[in-house]
Enzyme design. Sequence first.
Site, PDB file in Angstrom:
ATOM      1  N   CYS A   2     100.563   9.431 102.832  1.00 21.37           N
ATOM      2  CA  CYS A   2     101.450   8.506 102.139  1.00 21.37           C
ATOM      3  C   CYS A   2     100.921   8.229 100.734  1.00 21.37           C
ATOM      4  CB  CYS A   2     101.546   7.200 102.917  1.00 21.37           C
ATOM      5  SG  CYS A   2     102.005   7.423 104.645  1.00 21.37           S
ATOM      6  N   ARG A  31     103.833  12.742  97.984  1.00 26.46           N
ATOM      7  CA  ARG A  31     102.931  12.494  99.105  1.00 26.46           C
ATOM      8  C   ARG A  31     103.675  12.120 100.390  1.00 26.46           C
ATOM      9  NH1 ARG A  31      97.699  11.853  97.534  1.00 26.46           N
ATOM     10  NH2 ARG A  31      97.267  10.723  99.441  1.00 26.46           N
ATOM     11  N   TRP A  78     104.869   9.364 104.566  1.00 29.47           N
ATOM     12  CA  TRP A  78     104.971  10.585 105.372  1.00 29.47           C
ATOM     13  C   TRP A  78     104.617  10.157 106.787  1.00 29.47           C
ATOM     14  CZ3 TRP A  78     101.824  13.776 108.399  1.00 29.47           C
ATOM     15  CH2 TRP A  78     102.326  15.066 108.643  1.00 29.47           C
ATOM     16  N   ASN A 104      97.572   4.337 103.905  1.00 35.06           N
ATOM     17  CA  ASN A 104      97.615   5.791 103.999  1.00 35.06           C
ATOM     18  C   ASN A 104      96.493   6.208 104.933  1.00 35.06           C
ATOM     19  OD1 ASN A 104      97.789   8.583 103.565  1.00 35.06           O
ATOM     20  ND2 ASN A 104      96.480   8.480 101.758  1.00 35.06           N
ATOM     21  N   GLY A 105      96.828   6.878 106.030  1.00 32.11           N
ATOM     22  CA  GLY A 105      95.807   7.286 106.990  1.00 32.11           C
ATOM     23  C   GLY A 105      96.267   7.040 108.404  1.00 32.11           C
ATOM     24  N   GLU A 469     101.054  34.393 100.076  1.00 35.46           N
ATOM     25  CA  GLU A 469     101.515  33.300  99.236  1.00 35.46           C
ATOM     26  C   GLU A 469     103.034  33.349  99.055  1.00 35.46           C
ATOM     27  OE1 GLU A 469     101.505  29.927  96.755  1.00 35.46           O
ATOM     28  OE2 GLU A 469     100.235  30.650  98.381  1.00 35.46           O
ATOM     29  N   LYS A 473     105.626  30.368 100.270  1.00 35.28           N
ATOM     30  CA  LYS A 473     106.524  29.684  99.343  1.00 35.28           C
ATOM     31  C   LYS A 473     107.954  29.630  99.869  1.00 35.28           C
ATOM     32  CE  LYS A 473     104.037  28.116  96.168  1.00 35.28           C
ATOM     33  NZ  LYS A 473     103.063  27.892  97.242  1.00 35.28           N
ATOM     34  N   GLU A 476     108.224  27.200 102.685  1.00 35.40           N
ATOM     35  CA  GLU A 476     108.075  25.808 102.262  1.00 35.40           C
ATOM     36  C   GLU A 476     109.360  25.224 101.694  1.00 35.40           C
ATOM     37  OE1 GLU A 476     103.606  24.895 100.710  1.00 35.40           O
ATOM     38  OE2 GLU A 476     104.780  26.275  99.488  1.00 35.40           O
ATOM     39  N   HIS A 492     102.249  48.077 113.835  1.00 34.34           N
ATOM     40  CA  HIS A 492     101.623  47.644 115.090  1.00 34.34           C
ATOM     41  C   HIS A 492     102.301  46.392 115.650  1.00 34.34           C
ATOM     42  CE1 HIS A 492      98.393  50.590 114.598  1.00 34.34           C
ATOM     43  NE2 HIS A 492      98.408  50.267 113.309  1.00 34.34           N
ATOM     44  N   LYS A 589     102.367  16.931  99.353  1.00 37.80           N
ATOM     45  CA  LYS A 589     101.543  17.803  98.529  1.00 37.80           C
ATOM     46  C   LYS A 589     100.069  17.701  98.880  1.00 37.80           C
ATOM     47  CE  LYS A 589     101.081  19.491  93.842  1.00 37.80           C
ATOM     48  NZ  LYS A 589     101.708  20.767  94.187  1.00 37.80           N
TER      49      LYS A 589
END
Length: 594
Positions: A2, A31, A78, A104-105, A469, A473, A476, A492, A589
Amino acid sequence: MCGIIGVASIGPKDDVLAKITLDALKSLEYRGYDSVGMASMDSSHLEVRKCAGNVEKFEKLRRPLSMKGTIFLGHTRWATHGEPNDINAHPHLDCTGEVAVIHNGTVLNFLELKHDLISKGHKFTSDTDTEVIAHLIEHFRKLGMDNFSAFKQAIQSIQGDHAVLAIVKGDNRIFFSKKNNPLVIGLGDEMNLISSDIWSLIHVTNRTIPIGDDEIGHITATSIYAEKLNGEKIDLKSRLIVQQIDSSAISLEGYESFMIKEIRESWGAVRDTIAGLMGDVEIGKAVKALDRARRVFVVAAGTSFHAGLIFSLRLLRNGKTVIPVIASEHEFLETDEDDAILVISQSGETMDSLLALKRFKSNGSFVISLTNTLGNSISSYSNVALHTRAGPEIGVAATKTFTSQVGALLLLSSMIIGESIDYLKEAETVVANSFSKSIGYMEKIGREVANKSSMYYLGKGLGVPMAMEGALKIKEIAYIHAEAYPAGESKHGPIALVEKGFPVIFVNTGELVDELRNNLKEMQSRQARTYVISAGPELKSDSETREIVLEVSDPRLTTLALAPPLQLIAYYAAKERGTNPDRPRNLAKTVTVR
C-alpha cells in the site's frame, strides 16, 4: 504494498493540505489501487472519508478537497486481509473515533490480538489486520499511557513487517513506525510530511530523510523525532538527502499514459545511468568485490531478475561462477564470506530481495546493490550501493528502469571482464533508434496479438532473458497468457500447443542464428503466426513472417536495442484490449509483502 502519506502543517490553508494529500495519493497509486481513503484532523475534529476503487473514483465520490484540518493522512490500498470494499479501506478508527491508523504491511498475529481485544469489549467494523492497531492504541490509552507510549506499546504488540502512521484527536503529532517496509520524511516550508516514497513528496519538497528499520517516532509541522524501540534517540537530520529530481518527471506532460512516456525516456535514462556510474567511485569497489569472489549470487525479482540474467550470462561466459537467485527462493541457498551478492531492485524496497540481502550479509557475504532511488532500505544495508539514474517511474510495468538496469549491468560486467567500455558510448543512440524504427511495427503486432489468449516468446543466448521480459510485459498489462522459452526447448513440450494462428515472437540477438532459423521453421510448419525482432543478422524467413531488423553498432548492445520493441508490443496490445497500461489489475509496483 500500500501507499501511505501523512501531512502536518502549522495551520489550515483552505484546501491546500487536502490537495497535497490527494496529489501524493495519485503519485502513490502505483503501490495499490483497490481502495483509497483520507483522514483530516485539527484540535476539535477528526474526519475519515474512504471508498473502494482508485483515486479518481475516491475524488469524485468523497470530495476530499473539502476536508479541513492541520493534519492529514492518506492511504491507497493493495488488498491482503479483507476484500477491497468501502469498509476495509483505510484509515481505520478505534471504538471512540479518536484514533486513526493507516498501514502498509501485514500483522501476522492479528487474529490472536483481535480475539483478545473483542474479549475486552472492542467492536471491529472491518476484516483487515490493520484495525487491530487502532484498537491497541485505544486499549493502552485507557490504561493511562500517553499517546506516544500507547502507540509504541501497540507497535511492540504486533508481529510482521510494517509501515504505520497514526493520529490521535487533539494531538498535533503524526506517529510513525517502520519495519522493512519503506517510509521517508519530507521537510517542507512550515510543514513536514511522511510517506512510502520520495516521488509522492517531490511536488512539495526535495529534502528527505529515510526512516530505518525498527524505528519509531513522530512528526509535527515543525519537528521530527525518532528513536529505536529500546528508547535510543536517533539524529534524523544527519540523514538528510537533497533529491535532484525534475518534478516534470512525475507529470504526464501531454502523454496518454506514463508507460509510453517512460519508454520514450529510456535512452536518456540509459545515458544518465552509464555516465553517472562511470563517475561514481563506488563502482570500482563493486568491481573488485565481484571479481575476487569465489561465487557471485545475483538476487532479484520480476523484471530486475531478467536484467540480472543478462549480467549473469555475460560473466558465466567469461569463466565466473554466477548463481542467479529469484529473491523469494533465497532461503534454499547458503552463502559465506567468500561470496559476493549483487541485489538488483528498482525501488530498493522489494521485500523478498531485502530479506535475501539481510540473510546473506549475516553469513558474511559482501553485498552490492543496484537500485534507482537514493536512501532506500536495500542501499542502506549494502556494503556498496550503486544507483541507476532513470528518475521516477510511475507506470507499474518497468520500462526505462529495466533499460537503465541493463545499461548499468553491461558497464559493470564489462569492467569485471576487463574489456573496453567504449562501445557503451553508443548505448543512448541504439535505444533511441530502436524505438524510432520499431514503434510502427510493434503497434501492428500488438494490435494483432491483442485478441489472442496465449502466445510464446522464444530466443537463444541473451535472447532468452529478453524473451522472458517480453512475455512478462504482455502478461502484466494486456492480460495475455505468454510463456518464454529457449527456442530449442520449444520442441520438448511447448510446441504441442501450437496451432494455426498461434502467435510466436522470436527474439534474435544474433547468436546461433542458423539454429534459431530452424526453430522458426518448426513453428511455421505448424501454421503458427510468427514474428521476429532482430538485433543481429536477419533470419530471412518466409514472407508470412513479420520481421524487423534493428540497427546495432556493437553486438553487446543488442539487449538494449530489444527492450523498447518488446515493451511497445505489450503497450499496444493493452491499448487494443482497453486495459490501463499504467495500472494493471492485481499488481503494485513495489512489492513489500512476502
